[in-house]
Enzyme design. Structure first.
Site: not given
Ligand code: 4NP
Length: 156
Positions: A7, A123, A13
């Site tokens: 991800c 997300d 995710r």
């Molecule tokens: P992930 O979610 O891609 O599912 O781990 C996110 C975690 C952090 C961020 C964006 C999406 N962020 O912008 O810090």
């Protein structure tokens, strides 16, 4: 078979997708090697998001031992299938591929559940507990569909 879940941050995710597949690998005695990574480096070394760690336990899955790392080109050598959670992740991974064989390893996870629809795992980072729970349930179904499609389990 070696499976990598990817991800953006590797704290919401993909660690949950990784956690489900590790859990099911143990539960069914499968021969799978599973890991996860993020296309971004913002959270390298961190545990998964506290909401995902807490809510995953309600489903009997602990992801506390996982630590975020960034996807690297070496992952194309080390994994057979690279599952992206969304189309942005997929494009970012594809840009690092060195040849068509590597590109063919990259797939959208939800196409296991809904073939050819190119759906995305939403997300949950800026969302609520309910959004996290929806993602956990979606990833449960998607990982079951993957195992079923590869004839590693007999029913979903
Ligand atoms: P992930 O979610 O891609 O599912 O781990 C996110 C975690 C952090 C961020 C964006 C999406 N962020 O912008 O810090």
């Amino acid at each position: 078979m070696r499976i990598l879940m990817v991800c953006l941050g590797n704290i919401c995710r993909s660690p949950m997708a990784d956690g489900w597949l590790r859990h099911k690998t143990k539960q069914h005695g499968l021969n799978l090697e599973v890991d996860s990574a993020g296309t971004a480096n913002y959270h390298v070394g961190k545990k998964p998001d506290h909401r995902m760690r807490r809510l995953s336990l309600d489903f009997g899955v602990s992801i506390d031992e996982l630590r975020a790392r960034q996807f690297s080109v070496a992952d194309f050598d080390n994994y057979d299938i690279i599952f992206a959670m969304d189309q942005n992740n997929e494009q970012n991974i594809l840009q690092l591929a060195r040849n068509n064989k590597e590109k063919e390893k990259v797939k959208l996870l939800l196409n296991e559940l809904h073939p050819n629809q190119n759906l995305e795992v939403p997300d949950p980072y800026y969302g609520t507990d309910a959004n996290f729970k929806e993602v956990i349930e979606l990833l449960d179904h998607a990982t079951d569909a993957f195992l079923f499609n590869h004839q590693l389990i007999t029913k979903q």
